[in-house]
Design a protein around this motif. Sequence first.
Motif, mmCIF file in Angstrom:
data_model
loop_
_atom_site.group_PDB
_atom_site.id
_atom_site.type_symbol
_atom_site.label_atom_id
_atom_site.label_comp_id
_atom_site.label_asym_id
_atom_site.label_seq_id
_atom_site.Cartn_x
_atom_site.Cartn_y
_atom_site.Cartn_z
ATOM 1 N N GLU A 8 0.833 -1.214 0.000
ATOM 2 C CA GLU A 8 0.000 0.000 0.000
ATOM 3 C C GLU A 8 0.861 1.254 0.000
ATOM 4 O OE1 GLU A 8 -3.889 1.687 2.465
ATOM 5 O OE2 GLU A 8 -3.060 -0.305 2.897
ATOM 6 N N ASP A 9 1.892 1.283 0.831
ATOM 7 C CA ASP A 9 2.774 2.450 0.898
ATOM 8 C C ASP A 9 3.529 2.645 -0.413
ATOM 9 O OD1 ASP A 9 1.961 2.878 3.488
ATOM 10 O OD2 ASP A 9 3.763 2.031 4.413
ATOM 11 N N PHE A 10 3.963 1.538 -0.999
ATOM 12 C CA PHE A 10 4.696 1.630 -2.273
ATOM 13 C C PHE A 10 3.811 2.195 -3.367
ATOM 14 C CE2 PHE A 10 5.773 -0.119 -6.414
ATOM 15 C CZ PHE A 10 7.101 0.261 -6.535
ATOM 16 N N MET A 11 2.582 1.680 -3.488
ATOM 17 C CA MET A 11 1.683 2.157 -4.535
ATOM 18 C C MET A 11 1.324 3.622 -4.336
ATOM 19 S SD MET A 11 1.307 -0.192 -6.779
ATOM 20 C CE MET A 11 -0.044 0.568 -7.697
ATOM 21 N N ALA A 12 1.128 4.028 -3.083
ATOM 22 C CA ALA A 12 0.793 5.432 -2.803
ATOM 23 C C ALA A 12 1.944 6.358 -3.190
ATOM 24 C CB ALA A 12 0.463 5.600 -1.320
ATOM 25 N N ALA A 13 3.175 5.876 -3.025
ATOM 26 C CA ALA A 13 4.341 6.704 -3.348
ATOM 27 C C ALA A 13 4.632 6.726 -4.842
ATOM 28 C CB ALA A 13 5.566 6.195 -2.585
ATOM 29 N N LYS A 14 4.527 5.572 -5.503
ATOM 30 C CA LYS A 14 4.928 5.467 -6.905
ATOM 31 C C LYS A 14 3.792 5.738 -7.891
ATOM 32 C CE LYS A 14 9.325 4.316 -7.020
ATOM 33 N NZ LYS A 14 10.332 5.043 -7.827
ATOM 34 N N PHE A 15 2.571 5.349 -7.523
ATOM 35 C CA PHE A 15 1.432 5.476 -8.438
ATOM 36 C C PHE A 15 0.247 6.108 -7.700
ATOM 37 C CE2 PHE A 15 3.932 1.795 -9.832
ATOM 38 C CZ PHE A 15 4.173 2.116 -11.162
ATOM 39 N N PRO A 16 0.407 7.329 -7.203
ATOM 40 C CA PRO A 16 -0.646 7.933 -6.369
ATOM 41 C C PRO A 16 -1.967 8.176 -7.087
ATOM 42 C CG PRO A 16 1.038 9.558 -6.947
ATOM 43 C CD PRO A 16 1.567 8.232 -7.380
ATOM 44 N N ALA A 17 -1.945 8.248 -8.413
ATOM 45 C CA ALA A 17 -3.173 8.549 -9.162
ATOM 46 C C ALA A 17 -4.043 7.320 -9.395
ATOM 47 C CB ALA A 17 -2.822 9.191 -10.502
ATOM 48 N N LEU A 18 -3.511 6.126 -9.145
ATOM 49 C CA LEU A 18 -4.273 4.913 -9.430
ATOM 50 C C LEU A 18 -5.284 4.612 -8.329
ATOM 51 C CD1 LEU A 18 -1.574 2.460 -10.845
ATOM 52 C CD2 LEU A 18 -3.097 4.018 -12.080
ATOM 53 N N ASN A 19 -6.434 4.097 -8.727
ATOM 54 C CA ASN A 19 -7.466 3.676 -7.779
ATOM 55 C C ASN A 19 -7.145 2.254 -7.324
ATOM 56 O OD1 ASN A 19 -9.852 3.380 -6.311
ATOM 57 N ND2 ASN A 19 -10.995 2.682 -8.107
ATOM 58 N N CYS A 20 -6.702 2.117 -6.080
ATOM 59 C CA CYS A 20 -6.269 0.815 -5.566
ATOM 60 C C CYS A 20 -7.100 0.428 -4.348
ATOM 61 C CB CYS A 20 -4.796 0.859 -5.159
ATOM 62 S SG CYS A 20 -3.664 1.251 -6.509
ATOM 63 N N SER A 21 -7.358 -0.870 -4.214
ATOM 64 C CA SER A 21 -7.991 -1.393 -3.006
ATOM 65 C C SER A 21 -7.182 -2.588 -2.539
ATOM 66 C CB SER A 21 -9.447 -1.794 -3.276
ATOM 67 O OG SER A 21 -9.506 -2.818 -4.255
ATOM 68 N N TYR A 22 -7.338 -2.930 -1.239
ATOM 69 C CA TYR A 22 -6.488 -3.959 -0.629
ATOM 70 C C TYR A 22 -7.339 -4.887 0.230
ATOM 71 C CZ TYR A 22 -2.985 -0.573 -2.068
ATOM 72 O OH TYR A 22 -2.229 0.288 -2.821
ATOM 73 N N THR A 23 -7.177 -6.178 -0.017
ATOM 74 C CA THR A 23 -7.875 -7.204 0.755
ATOM 75 C C THR A 23 -6.848 -8.200 1.256
ATOM 76 O OG1 THR A 23 -9.892 -6.975 -0.559
ATOM 77 C CG2 THR A 23 -9.624 -9.025 0.685
ATOM 78 N N VAL A 24 -6.915 -8.564 2.537
ATOM 79 C CA VAL A 24 -5.943 -9.471 3.134
ATOM 80 C C VAL A 24 -6.427 -10.914 3.017
ATOM 81 C CG1 VAL A 24 -4.724 -10.112 5.247
ATOM 82 C CG2 VAL A 24 -5.160 -7.695 4.745
ATOM 83 N N GLN A 25 -5.562 -11.780 2.511
ATOM 84 C CA GLN A 25 -5.833 -13.223 2.490
ATOM 85 C C GLN A 25 -5.345 -13.790 3.828
ATOM 86 O OE1 GLN A 25 -3.628 -15.683 -0.286
ATOM 87 N NE2 GLN A 25 -5.261 -17.206 -0.396
ATOM 88 N N LYS A 26 -6.272 -14.021 4.743
ATOM 89 C CA LYS A 26 -5.908 -14.450 6.093
ATOM 90 C C LYS A 26 -5.588 -15.939 6.167
ATOM 91 C CE LYS A 26 -8.629 -10.762 8.205
ATOM 92 N NZ LYS A 26 -9.790 -10.411 9.073
ATOM 93 N N GLU A 27 -6.175 -16.725 5.256
ATOM 94 C CA GLU A 27 -5.896 -18.159 5.204
ATOM 95 C C GLU A 27 -5.149 -18.474 3.928
ATOM 96 O OE1 GLU A 27 -9.295 -20.766 6.889
ATOM 97 O OE2 GLU A 27 -10.282 -19.106 5.836
ATOM 98 N N ARG A 28 -4.085 -19.258 4.028
ATOM 99 C CA ARG A 28 -3.294 -19.642 2.863
ATOM 100 C C ARG A 28 -3.944 -20.841 2.179
ATOM 101 N NH1 ARG A 28 1.624 -16.953 3.619
ATOM 102 N NH2 ARG A 28 0.981 -14.966 4.509
ATOM 103 N N LEU A 29 -4.942 -20.555 1.338
ATOM 104 C CA LEU A 29 -5.701 -21.623 0.696
ATOM 105 C C LEU A 29 -5.504 -21.654 -0.813
ATOM 106 C CD1 LEU A 29 -9.022 -21.427 2.753
ATOM 107 C CD2 LEU A 29 -7.166 -23.095 2.964
ATOM 108 N N GLY A 30 -4.445 -21.028 -1.288
ATOM 109 C CA GLY A 30 -4.103 -21.169 -2.690
ATOM 110 C C GLY A 30 -4.475 -19.993 -3.573
#
Length: 331
Positions: free
Chosen positions: A61-83
């Motif tokens: 998230e920090d990288f995208m905000a610094a390098k590509f601030p104009a892009l519309n980004c969303s973030y979802t955490v994969q809490k279980e490693r199910l592939g």
Amino acid sequence: MKIILPVAGKGTRLRPHTHTKAKSLVHVAGKTVLEHIISRLMILGADEFIFITDENGKQIEDFMAAKFPALNCSYTVQKERLGPAHAVALAAPRIAEGDDVLVVFNDTIFVTDLEQIPSLCAESDGLIYSKEVEDYQRFGVNVVRGGYIVDMVEKPDTPISRLAQVGLYYLKDGRRFMGYLEATIAAGDKVKGEYYLPSVFMRMIQDGLKFRAPEIDAWLDCGKPETLLETNRYLLRGRHHVHGEVLNTVLIEPVHVEKGAIVRGSILGPNVSVAAGSVVEESIIKDSIINANSKVRDLILHSSILGDSVTLIGSPRRMNIGDHSLIEMEG
């Protein structure tokens, strides 16, 4: 278009470089792997970049905000490693009716013309990008007849196909794709405890949906140290960029020295990239990647990768060697 980027995963094959950072933030040829990928996707003018992350998500998230601030980004955490299929399915709440979807996995930097998607997909429901390989036994491959995929085989024993899936997928109907992902997970269709995309695509093919397997121009693996160095060599080919401070140094092209890096009294190249904040002094370096804020002095390095904030200092040798001597100093 919505672009789904599953960037979770420990990156165990890249350790120790992924002990403290997301694998997509490792540098290669002057940029992080993720920056190379996003730069190639910009041409599509996507409505949203959907990142599926793990505990390192804040780094992304920090990288995208610094390098590509104009892009519309969303973030979802994969809490279980199910592939991988489970990771992609987590994007479902972000996919609306009428959305087409591109899924891009981050172990690979691809070289292909994404502007051809509409024409390639004109008479099909999706694209499963591929690359012909010699070592087909290592990959999941697409079996194609009459221009369409009829089967997918994981690590085949015989050369039923050499078209390896490269981790780049386009779906014309994103909502329908999400429905098949959910059905696969509901059915418990796992391989070694995880959900994979070929099971999803085979369900779709069996229901009559059509997929093509366009071949990309180059498939640049960033998943292991040795392949990361191969990718560094490929991306530096024909690109010799020196943006940092270089003094009393011999550069053997191609070399990439980022702005903010300092190189003094050294020999660099070929195929060396030095990230911002790093200082290289009195050293000979070839075929190597030096990540950010590292310091190298009095060393000979080859085929090496240094992580962030590494200090590596050698020592000059004094020798008194007679005639006809042979001295081999193995590195």
